[in-house]
Write a protein that holds these residues in place. Sequence first.
Motif, PDB file in Angstrom:
ATOM      1  N   HIS A 199     -23.210  17.835 -21.571  1.00  0.00           N
ATOM      2  CA  HIS A 199     -22.313  16.736 -21.922  1.00  0.00           C
ATOM      3  C   HIS A 199     -21.852  16.008 -20.668  1.00  0.00           C
ATOM      4  N   PRO A 200     -21.011  14.984 -20.818  1.00  0.00           N
ATOM      5  CA  PRO A 200     -20.508  14.255 -19.649  1.00  0.00           C
ATOM      6  C   PRO A 200     -19.777  15.155 -18.660  1.00  0.00           C
ATOM      7  N   VAL A 201     -19.686  14.659 -17.447  1.00  0.00           N
ATOM      8  CA  VAL A 201     -19.062  15.372 -16.332  1.00  0.00           C
ATOM      9  C   VAL A 201     -17.816  14.581 -15.917  1.00  0.00           C
ATOM     10  N   CYS A 202     -16.775  15.281 -15.509  1.00  0.00           N
ATOM     11  CA  CYS A 202     -15.551  14.638 -15.057  1.00  0.00           C
ATOM     12  C   CYS A 202     -15.244  15.098 -13.635  1.00  0.00           C
ATOM     13  N   VAL A 203     -14.973  14.138 -12.753  1.00  0.00           N
ATOM     14  CA  VAL A 203     -14.628  14.430 -11.362  1.00  0.00           C
ATOM     15  C   VAL A 203     -13.214  13.910 -11.118  1.00  0.00           C
ATOM     16  N   PRO A 241       0.839  -1.205   0.000  1.00  0.00           N
ATOM     17  CA  PRO A 241       0.000   0.000   0.000  1.00  0.00           C
ATOM     18  C   PRO A 241       0.875   1.257   0.000  1.00  0.00           C
ATOM     19  N   MET A 242       0.390   2.277  -0.675  1.00  0.00           N
ATOM     20  CA  MET A 242       1.114   3.543  -0.749  1.00  0.00           C
ATOM     21  C   MET A 242       1.217   4.162   0.636  1.00  0.00           C
ATOM     22  N   PRO A 243       2.332   4.827   0.925  1.00  0.00           N
ATOM     23  CA  PRO A 243       2.415   5.555   2.194  1.00  0.00           C
ATOM     24  C   PRO A 243       1.341   6.638   2.253  1.00  0.00           C
ATOM     25  N   PHE A 244       0.873   6.929   3.446  1.00  0.00           N
ATOM     26  CA  PHE A 244      -0.203   7.899   3.633  1.00  0.00           C
ATOM     27  C   PHE A 244       0.124   9.254   3.017  1.00  0.00           C
ATOM     28  N   GLU A 245       1.385   9.675   3.121  1.00  0.00           N
ATOM     29  CA  GLU A 245       1.775  11.001   2.639  1.00  0.00           C
ATOM     30  C   GLU A 245       1.966  11.070   1.128  1.00  0.00           C
ATOM     31  N   GLN A 246       2.004   9.934   0.443  1.00  0.00           N
ATOM     32  CA  GLN A 246       2.245   9.932  -1.002  1.00  0.00           C
ATOM     33  C   GLN A 246       1.018  10.425  -1.764  1.00  0.00           C
ATOM     34  N   PRO A 247       1.204  11.309  -2.752  1.00  0.00           N
ATOM     35  CA  PRO A 247       0.059  11.805  -3.536  1.00  0.00           C
ATOM     36  C   PRO A 247      -0.569  10.704  -4.384  1.00  0.00           C
ATOM     37  N   TRP A 248      -1.847  10.839  -4.612  1.00  0.00           N
ATOM     38  CA  TRP A 248      -2.576   9.971  -5.526  1.00  0.00           C
ATOM     39  C   TRP A 248      -3.709  10.760  -6.166  1.00  0.00           C
ATOM     40  N   GLU A 249      -4.273  10.195  -7.245  1.00  0.00           N
ATOM     41  CA  GLU A 249      -5.363  10.874  -7.957  1.00  0.00           C
ATOM     42  C   GLU A 249      -6.243   9.831  -8.633  1.00  0.00           C
ATOM     43  N   TYR A 250      -7.540  10.052  -8.556  1.00  0.00           N
ATOM     44  CA  TYR A 250      -8.524   9.237  -9.259  1.00  0.00           C
ATOM     45  C   TYR A 250      -9.360  10.168 -10.123  1.00  0.00           C
ATOM     46  N   GLU A 251      -9.868   9.639 -11.217  1.00  0.00           N
ATOM     47  CA  GLU A 251     -10.719  10.437 -12.102  1.00  0.00           C
ATOM     48  C   GLU A 251     -11.903   9.590 -12.539  1.00  0.00           C
ATOM     49  N   ILE A 252     -13.075  10.187 -12.473  1.00  0.00           N
ATOM     50  CA  ILE A 252     -14.307   9.500 -12.871  1.00  0.00           C
ATOM     51  C   ILE A 252     -15.038  10.389 -13.870  1.00  0.00           C
ATOM     52  N   SER A 253     -15.391   9.833 -15.003  1.00  0.00           N
ATOM     53  CA  SER A 253     -16.237  10.539 -15.962  1.00  0.00           C
ATOM     54  C   SER A 253     -17.564   9.806 -16.008  1.00  0.00           C
ATOM     55  N   PHE A 254     -18.630  10.576 -16.115  1.00  0.00           N
ATOM     56  CA  PHE A 254     -19.936   9.943 -16.193  1.00  0.00           C
ATOM     57  C   PHE A 254     -20.843  10.742 -17.122  1.00  0.00           C
ATOM     58  N   PRO A 255     -21.828  10.073 -17.725  1.00  0.00           N
ATOM     59  CA  PRO A 255     -22.723  10.764 -18.653  1.00  0.00           C
ATOM     60  C   PRO A 255     -23.635  11.746 -17.917  1.00  0.00           C
ATOM     61  N   GLU A 278      -2.941  15.304  -1.823  1.00  0.00           N
ATOM     62  CA  GLU A 278      -1.565  15.747  -1.682  1.00  0.00           C
ATOM     63  C   GLU A 278      -1.426  16.173  -0.231  1.00  0.00           C
ATOM     64  N   HIS A 279      -0.944  15.253   0.582  1.00  0.00           N
ATOM     65  CA  HIS A 279      -0.915  15.387   2.034  1.00  0.00           C
ATOM     66  C   HIS A 279      -0.564  16.801   2.478  1.00  0.00           C
ATOM     67  N   PRO A 280      -1.373  17.452   3.300  1.00  0.00           N
ATOM     68  CA  PRO A 280      -2.589  17.003   3.990  1.00  0.00           C
ATOM     69  C   PRO A 280      -3.874  17.549   3.358  1.00  0.00           C
ATOM     70  N   VAL A 281      -3.898  17.728   2.039  1.00  0.00           N
ATOM     71  CA  VAL A 281      -5.038  18.373   1.388  1.00  0.00           C
ATOM     72  C   VAL A 281      -5.679  17.444   0.360  1.00  0.00           C
ATOM     73  N   LEU A 282      -7.018  17.351   0.442  1.00  0.00           N
ATOM     74  CA  LEU A 282      -7.811  16.656  -0.564  1.00  0.00           C
ATOM     75  C   LEU A 282      -8.418  17.715  -1.468  1.00  0.00           C
ATOM     76  N   ARG A 283      -8.250  17.558  -2.784  1.00  0.00           N
ATOM     77  CA  ARG A 283      -8.856  18.489  -3.739  1.00  0.00           C
ATOM     78  C   ARG A 283      -9.770  17.690  -4.652  1.00  0.00           C
ATOM     79  N   VAL A 284     -11.006  18.162  -4.773  1.00  0.00           N
ATOM     80  CA  VAL A 284     -11.977  17.562  -5.682  1.00  0.00           C
ATOM     81  C   VAL A 284     -12.326  18.619  -6.717  1.00  0.00           C
ATOM     82  N   SER A 285     -12.187  18.254  -7.999  1.00  0.00           N
ATOM     83  CA  SER A 285     -12.496  19.160  -9.109  1.00  0.00           C
ATOM     84  C   SER A 285     -13.591  18.534  -9.951  1.00  0.00           C
ATOM     85  N   VAL A 286     -14.579  19.335 -10.311  1.00  0.00           N
ATOM     86  CA  VAL A 286     -15.676  18.865 -11.156  1.00  0.00           C
ATOM     87  C   VAL A 286     -15.691  19.730 -12.412  1.00  0.00           C
ATOM     88  N   SER A 287     -15.569  19.073 -13.568  1.00  0.00           N
ATOM     89  CA  SER A 287     -15.525  19.782 -14.850  1.00  0.00           C
ATOM     90  C   SER A 287     -16.724  19.390 -15.693  1.00  0.00           C
TER      91      SER A 287
END
Length: 151
Positions: A67-71, A7-21, A76-85
């Motif tokens: 059109h479709p939406v992308c989330v 498992p990734m260390p807690f402090e390591q950055p990660w990113e997920y992306e979801i697109s939906f209709p 990026e420790h200690p901040v969570l950023r959520v972007s909706v396009s």
Amino acid sequence: MPKDPFPMPFEQPWEYEISFPRDPRGPKVVRAALYTMLTAHHLDPLIERAALLTSELTTNSVRYSDHPVCVRVRWEHPVLRVSVSDSNPELPAVLKPGAEDECGRGLFILEVFADRWGGFSLGKEVFGMGGKTVWFELGLGDPPPIPALAA
């Protein structure tokens, strides 16, 4: 044969992306995925606020774009950023709705519960694309204990 990753260390950055209709079920699907992501990464203290704010932004995108939406969810420790396009280039305005108003509370809720938030427009047709992105950030105080598996 490659070994399974740790498992990734807690402090390591990660990113997920979801697109939906553009579908009214999309915000519910994104909320479920967000709960799963944040639980898996031990960010439980942020789940409820992140789900509420993401739900507001994705619902607005479904309602006001064509059109479709992308989330995008980024840690990026200690901040969570959520972007909706979405495809609508018009940035929404923050309103302070009256007690009898049935809508218009989304960005007011964002203003109250997000640590930081903002947005930017891509215009109507910039390089063949248009639309906007609205984002929020939530900060986490102390990190959770390291799971035994990662230790």
